[in-house]
Design an enzyme around this catalytic site. Structure first.
Site, PDB file in Angstrom:
ATOM      1  N   VAL A 152      -4.383   4.702  -1.599  1.00 35.57           N
ATOM      2  CA  VAL A 152      -3.655   3.610  -0.948  1.00 35.57           C
ATOM      3  C   VAL A 152      -3.633   2.329  -1.776  1.00 35.57           C
ATOM      4  O   VAL A 152      -2.934   1.379  -1.415  1.00 35.57           O
ATOM      5  CB  VAL A 152      -4.234   3.300   0.447  1.00 35.57           C
ATOM      6  CG1 VAL A 152      -4.002   4.462   1.399  1.00 35.57           C
ATOM      7  CG2 VAL A 152      -5.707   2.946   0.365  1.00 35.57           C
ATOM      8  N   TYR A 153      -4.366   2.279  -2.877  1.00 31.66           N
ATOM      9  CA  TYR A 153      -4.358   1.067  -3.685  1.00 31.66           C
ATOM     10  C   TYR A 153      -2.986   0.909  -4.343  1.00 31.66           C
ATOM     11  O   TYR A 153      -2.553   1.768  -5.124  1.00 31.66           O
ATOM     12  CB  TYR A 153      -5.440   1.111  -4.772  1.00 31.66           C
ATOM     13  CG  TYR A 153      -6.862   1.049  -4.257  1.00 31.66           C
ATOM     14  CD1 TYR A 153      -7.153   0.752  -2.929  1.00 31.66           C
ATOM     15  CD2 TYR A 153      -7.929   1.270  -5.116  1.00 31.66           C
ATOM     16  CE1 TYR A 153      -8.455   0.688  -2.472  1.00 31.66           C
ATOM     17  CE2 TYR A 153      -9.251   1.208  -4.666  1.00 31.66           C
ATOM     18  CZ  TYR A 153      -9.497   0.915  -3.348  1.00 31.66           C
ATOM     19  OH  TYR A 153     -10.795   0.858  -2.888  1.00 31.66           O
ATOM     20  N   ALA A 154      -2.336  -0.185  -4.009  1.00 28.42           N
ATOM     21  CA  ALA A 154      -1.001  -0.486  -4.526  1.00 28.42           C
ATOM     22  C   ALA A 154      -0.042   0.676  -4.296  1.00 28.42           C
ATOM     23  O   ALA A 154       0.797   0.993  -5.152  1.00 28.42           O
ATOM     24  CB  ALA A 154      -1.073  -0.847  -6.012  1.00 28.42           C
ATOM     25  N   ALA A 155      -0.175   1.309  -3.120  1.00 35.84           N
ATOM     26  CA  ALA A 155       0.713   2.409  -2.727  1.00 35.84           C
ATOM     27  C   ALA A 155       0.755   3.511  -3.784  1.00 35.84           C
ATOM     28  O   ALA A 155       1.807   4.105  -4.052  1.00 35.84           O
ATOM     29  CB  ALA A 155       2.123   1.880  -2.455  1.00 35.84           C
ATOM     30  N   GLY A 156      -0.400   3.797  -4.389  1.00 37.18           N
ATOM     31  CA  GLY A 156      -0.498   4.873  -5.372  1.00 37.18           C
ATOM     32  C   GLY A 156      -0.346   4.422  -6.809  1.00 37.18           C
ATOM     33  O   GLY A 156      -0.634   5.188  -7.743  1.00 37.18           O
TER      34      GLY A 156
END
Length: 340
Positions: free
Chosen positions: A62-66
């Site tokens: 989920v960090y920066a939407a992948g």
């Protein structure tokens, strides 16, 4: 760099773990406030860490939407085998009803997506990123065990769970012959010592690795903040007030941090990190950085030896308020502990 055994496994990880939350997300709140680094800066940060002996990197889907995973996959390349690579699943990754949580469907899909983004055929430490009240541990651990036996995952871990939830999961693993969690990733700092009540005693008792996230309390203990305000208007805490802290108590901690730092002629951030690393049960502490000089300063904390005076002063100013049943068990322990 110093290295520590990861739980009861035979794998050793650096006591400083590079957190990848600052990678990517320039246009994805709240990650733009955390870092928003592009490919060039990510490559520079990762290269600096590896050159300093760091062999442990942690990210999440989920960090920066992948994008964090994608950037890591691009910069590691030939250096992949030098790294114990960790990522996490649980958070929402799409609009569908099964694009979140720890069901067998989501675990399988999330793993395949992370492998693709990281451009690797295996993940060394695959962690659940929270507690899923709707999915049984039997289902989640079954899916994770399959991933280990397929060679796609080496070890599994848990993050942001309570002590009872982790112990329950370990019982399920033992009963069902499933892979057990070998590590716990949890928030731990001089401004947030809550895990000492239940989590830390359980971690030590069960022989789990402890990976401490946000050891600077979201940058609040970096030395940039005083009662007069922030010395750096671009500091992360000025844009993202997380994790929650008792500010007045944290300011008292900062006063002592600066005094200890002055004695050693180092930064307040180094002292805060060194305190976490000095705590029994801590395997590695996760640091994120937006600049190379910030990363270099943080890495130096692994070599900083705090004196008994330093530790006592820091322990005293940051001490938890006693809570039941901890205080009554401590009160009665004297009758059972041999003396002399």
């Amino acid at each position: 760099m110093q290295y520590e055994q990861l739980g009861r496994t035979g794998t050793f990880v650096s006591r400083i773990c590079l957190g990848a939350m600052t990678f990517g997300g320039a246009n994805t709140p709240p990650f733009d406030a955390v870092g928003g680094l592009g490919l060039e800066d990510t490559d520079r940060i990762v290269g600096t860490a590896l050159d300093a002996g760091v062999n442990f990197i942690d990210t999440a889907d989920v960090y920066a939407a992948g994008e964090s995973e994608e950037l890591l996959g691009k910069v590691l390349k030939s250096r992949r085998d030098d790294v114990v690579l960790a990522t996490k699943l649980h958070g929402r990754t799409g609009p569908g009803p099964n694009d979140v949580g720890q069901s067998r469907i989501h675990v399988t899909q999330a793993l395949e997506s992370s492998l693709r983004r990281l451009d690797t055929d295996h993940i060394d430490l695959y962690q659940i990123h929270g507690f899923d009240p709707l999915t049984s541990f039997e289902e989640t651990l079954g899916a994770l065990t399959d991933a280990v036996r397929q060679g796609k995952v080496r070890y599994i871990g848990a993050s942001n769970l309570t002590a009872w939830q982790i112990v329950k999961s370990l019982g399920v693993s033992a009963l069902r012959d499933l892979e057990p969690f070998i590590s716990v990733q949890a928030y731990y700092s001089l401004a947030g010592r809550d895990l000492e009540r239940e989590l830390l005693p359980m971690i030590k008792d069960q022989g789990l690795g402890l990976l401490a996230w946000s050891p600077l309390a979201g940058g609040f203990l970096s030395g940039k903040f005083t009662r007069e305000g922030a010395a750096d208007a671009s500091a992360r805490r000025t844009q993202l007030d997380f994790p929650p802290i008792d500010r007045e108590k944290a300011y008292d901690v900062i006063d002592v941090l600066k005094a200890v730092a002055a004695r050693h002629e180092v930064s307040a951030a180094q002292v805060a990190l060194a305190w976490v690393l000095a705590q029994p049960g801590v395997t590695s502490t996760i640091i994120g950085a937006k600049r190379v000089e910030q990363l270099t300063d943080n890495i130096a904390a692994a070599e900083l030896k705090l004196s008994e005076q330093d530790l006592t002063e820091l322990d005293t100013v940051s001490a938890l308020t006693p809570e039941y049943p901890g205080w009554i068990q401590a009160y009665g322990a004297g009758d059972r502990i041999p003396r002399g």
